[in-house]
Motif scaffolding. Sequence first.
Motif, PDB file in Angstrom:
ATOM      1  N   ASN A   1       0.823  -1.206   0.000  1.00 38.62           N
ATOM      2  CA  ASN A   1       0.000   0.000   0.000  1.00 38.62           C
ATOM      3  C   ASN A   1       0.860   1.260   0.000  1.00 38.62           C
ATOM      4  N   SER A   2       1.887   1.268   0.817  1.00 37.47           N
ATOM      5  CA  SER A   2       2.770   2.442   0.895  1.00 37.47           C
ATOM      6  C   SER A   2       3.459   2.693  -0.433  1.00 37.47           C
ATOM      7  N   PHE A   3       3.909   1.620  -1.077  1.00 35.08           N
ATOM      8  CA  PHE A   3       4.591   1.741  -2.359  1.00 35.08           C
ATOM      9  C   PHE A   3       3.676   2.360  -3.415  1.00 35.08           C
ATOM     10  N   ASN A   4       2.363   2.117  -3.272  1.00 35.73           N
ATOM     11  CA  ASN A   4       1.397   2.603  -4.256  1.00 35.73           C
ATOM     12  C   ASN A   4       0.531   3.752  -3.742  1.00 35.73           C
ATOM     13  N   ASN A   5       0.951   4.376  -2.623  1.00 37.00           N
ATOM     14  CA  ASN A   5       0.251   5.545  -2.057  1.00 37.00           C
ATOM     15  C   ASN A   5      -1.212   5.263  -1.729  1.00 37.00           C
ATOM     16  N   ASN A   6      -1.479   4.074  -1.182  1.00 34.54           N
ATOM     17  CA  ASN A   6      -2.823   3.705  -0.758  1.00 34.54           C
ATOM     18  C   ASN A   6      -2.866   3.565   0.760  1.00 34.54           C
ATOM     19  N   GLU A   7      -4.013   3.865   1.324  1.00 39.88           N
ATOM     20  CA  GLU A   7      -4.210   3.732   2.765  1.00 39.88           C
ATOM     21  C   GLU A   7      -4.409   2.263   3.124  1.00 39.88           C
ATOM     22  N   THR A   8      -3.907   1.850   4.283  1.00 44.66           N
ATOM     23  CA  THR A   8      -4.096   0.484   4.762  1.00 44.66           C
ATOM     24  C   THR A   8      -5.290   0.456   5.713  1.00 44.66           C
ATOM     25  N   LEU A   9      -6.394  -0.139   5.266  1.00 38.52           N
ATOM     26  CA  LEU A   9      -7.617  -0.219   6.057  1.00 38.52           C
ATOM     27  C   LEU A   9      -7.684  -1.493   6.892  1.00 38.52           C
ATOM     28  N   HIS A  10      -6.936  -2.515   6.462  1.00 34.06           N
ATOM     29  CA  HIS A  10      -6.926  -3.803   7.158  1.00 34.06           C
ATOM     30  C   HIS A  10      -5.500  -4.331   7.079  1.00 34.06           C
ATOM     31  N   PRO A  11      -4.967  -4.890   8.162  1.00 34.96           N
ATOM     32  CA  PRO A  11      -3.570  -5.329   8.150  1.00 34.96           C
ATOM     33  C   PRO A  11      -3.283  -6.542   7.271  1.00 34.96           C
ATOM     34  N   LEU A  12      -4.343  -7.268   6.836  1.00 36.40           N
ATOM     35  CA  LEU A  12      -4.115  -8.518   6.119  1.00 36.40           C
ATOM     36  C   LEU A  12      -4.691  -8.558   4.709  1.00 36.40           C
ATOM     37  N   VAL A  13      -5.383  -7.497   4.288  1.00 38.94           N
ATOM     38  CA  VAL A  13      -5.999  -7.522   2.962  1.00 38.94           C
ATOM     39  C   VAL A  13      -6.242  -6.098   2.489  1.00 38.94           C
ATOM     40  N   SER A  14      -6.187  -5.899   1.161  1.00 40.38           N
ATOM     41  CA  SER A  14      -6.429  -4.565   0.615  1.00 40.38           C
ATOM     42  C   SER A  14      -6.823  -4.657  -0.853  1.00 40.38           C
ATOM     43  N   ILE A  15      -7.632  -3.695  -1.292  1.00 37.07           N
ATOM     44  CA  ILE A  15      -7.873  -3.450  -2.710  1.00 37.07           C
ATOM     45  C   ILE A  15      -7.112  -2.178  -3.043  1.00 37.07           C
ATOM     46  N   VAL A  16      -6.164  -2.273  -3.954  1.00 41.03           N
ATOM     47  CA  VAL A  16      -5.235  -1.186  -4.226  1.00 41.03           C
ATOM     48  C   VAL A  16      -5.582  -0.496  -5.535  1.00 41.03           C
ATOM     49  N   ASP A  17      -5.721   0.833  -5.469  1.00 39.80           N
ATOM     50  CA  ASP A  17      -5.936   1.641  -6.676  1.00 39.80           C
ATOM     51  C   ASP A  17      -4.565   2.065  -7.189  1.00 39.80           C
ATOM     52  N   LEU A  18      -4.112   1.445  -8.268  1.00 37.37           N
ATOM     53  CA  LEU A  18      -2.762   1.688  -8.771  1.00 37.37           C
ATOM     54  C   LEU A  18      -2.595   3.074  -9.389  1.00 37.37           C
ATOM     55  N   SER A  19      -3.703   3.730  -9.716  1.00 36.32           N
ATOM     56  CA  SER A  19      -3.595   5.070 -10.300  1.00 36.32           C
ATOM     57  C   SER A  19      -3.108   6.093  -9.280  1.00 36.32           C
ATOM     58  N   LYS A  20      -3.169   5.755  -7.989  1.00 35.42           N
ATOM     59  CA  LYS A  20      -2.684   6.660  -6.942  1.00 35.42           C
ATOM     60  C   LYS A  20      -1.170   6.596  -6.783  1.00 35.42           C
ATOM     61  N   ALA A  21      -0.558   5.590  -7.395  1.00 33.75           N
ATOM     62  CA  ALA A  21       0.892   5.429  -7.273  1.00 33.75           C
ATOM     63  C   ALA A  21       1.613   6.525  -8.032  1.00 33.75           C
ATOM     64  N   ALA A  22       2.804   6.840  -7.566  1.00 34.09           N
ATOM     65  CA  ALA A  22       3.644   7.808  -8.273  1.00 34.09           C
ATOM     66  C   ALA A  22       4.192   7.163  -9.536  1.00 34.09           C
ATOM     67  N   PRO A  23       4.481   7.939 -10.576  1.00 27.78           N
ATOM     68  CA  PRO A  23       5.123   7.383 -11.778  1.00 27.78           C
ATOM     69  C   PRO A  23       6.394   6.630 -11.402  1.00 27.78           C
TER      70      PRO A  23
ATOM     71  N   PRO B   1      -1.022 -14.401   3.696  1.00 25.40           N
ATOM     72  CA  PRO B   1      -1.376 -15.800   3.995  1.00 25.40           C
ATOM     73  C   PRO B   1      -2.029 -15.975   5.361  1.00 25.40           C
ATOM     74  N   ASP B   2      -1.696 -15.109   6.316  1.00 24.88           N
ATOM     75  CA  ASP B   2      -2.281 -15.210   7.659  1.00 24.88           C
ATOM     76  C   ASP B   2      -3.787 -14.994   7.650  1.00 24.88           C
ATOM     77  N   LEU B   3      -4.292 -14.277   6.649  1.00 29.53           N
ATOM     78  CA  LEU B   3      -5.736 -14.035   6.562  1.00 29.53           C
ATOM     79  C   LEU B   3      -6.501 -15.340   6.402  1.00 29.53           C
TER      80      LEU B   3
END
Length: 298
Positions: A14-36, A102-104
């Motif tokens: 999430n950090s690499f792609n500038n997305n917020e972490t809402l859950h420690p074990l799963v995420s839906i990532v919007d890649l358009s928020k990432a820096a070039p 995997p822990d999820l």
Amino acid sequence: MDSIINFSSISDYNSFNNNETLHPLVSIVDLSKAAPRKDYKMNFGIYCVILKDTKCGDIKYGNNYYDYQEGTLVFFAPGQVVEVNNNGEYYQPYGKALIFHPDLLHGTTLGKHMEEYNFFSYNTNEALHLSEKERKIILDCFSKIEYELEQSIDKHSKTLITSNIELFLNYCNRFYDRQFITRDTVHKGVLDKFENLINTYINSEKPRNEGLPSVGWCAEQLNLSANYFGDLIKKDTGFTAQEFIQSKVIDLAKEKIFDVNKSISEIAYELGFKYPQHFTRLFKQKVGMSPLDYRNLN
């Protein structure tokens, strides 16, 4: 190429792609928020499924590139190292990614059969190409997971999230089944090449010197991952690749058995069996009688 970027946790990706972490074990990532970005390598410690919406770098796994176009899904499992190459030029990624640790999966229904989703170990030229209708279904699955992530975590959260991930993966299984049929141009001749490969191998000196051909070896000769190859053969023939190999070996064994100048043990060694009793067991299983009984029919 810069050093490898390690994604050991959901927050790492999430950090690499500038997305917020809402859950420690799963995420839906919007890649358009990432820096070039430009060329880089990724080492995954998590599961990652990327839905590509536009041209955004060529993904390389092992020595080859993915057949990775707009509207495709690629799957990465923990332990995989993946390279993205855009010839040193910066580009803006677009698309969505589902990531989960995997822990999820511990204690869930999905965790009990996660290994059945073979596409996580597919390799080059084996991405899932989606129709527009299929893409909408995938995005709807992502949307349901994202909805749960936006709610307060309660006793139902884990079950609902993992159930929706399982639903998504089951759709992927269905779409891959469709792809095995519709991408006939890409897959054309694989079965014929496989059959020729086996026939050439078992009629040479290789079985005696190197043993029976493995599914992994055959897949490698055909430039496919073992799981993708196995699934493709199963869809085409109704038999596993291993069963197909065994049937070819037994067909040849039936011819050799009538050479009374050779013992059953000699024939077993010629066919690549390390132990004659293993040959006898397989022959009886496939033919319904022992090699010696079969010889005596003549």
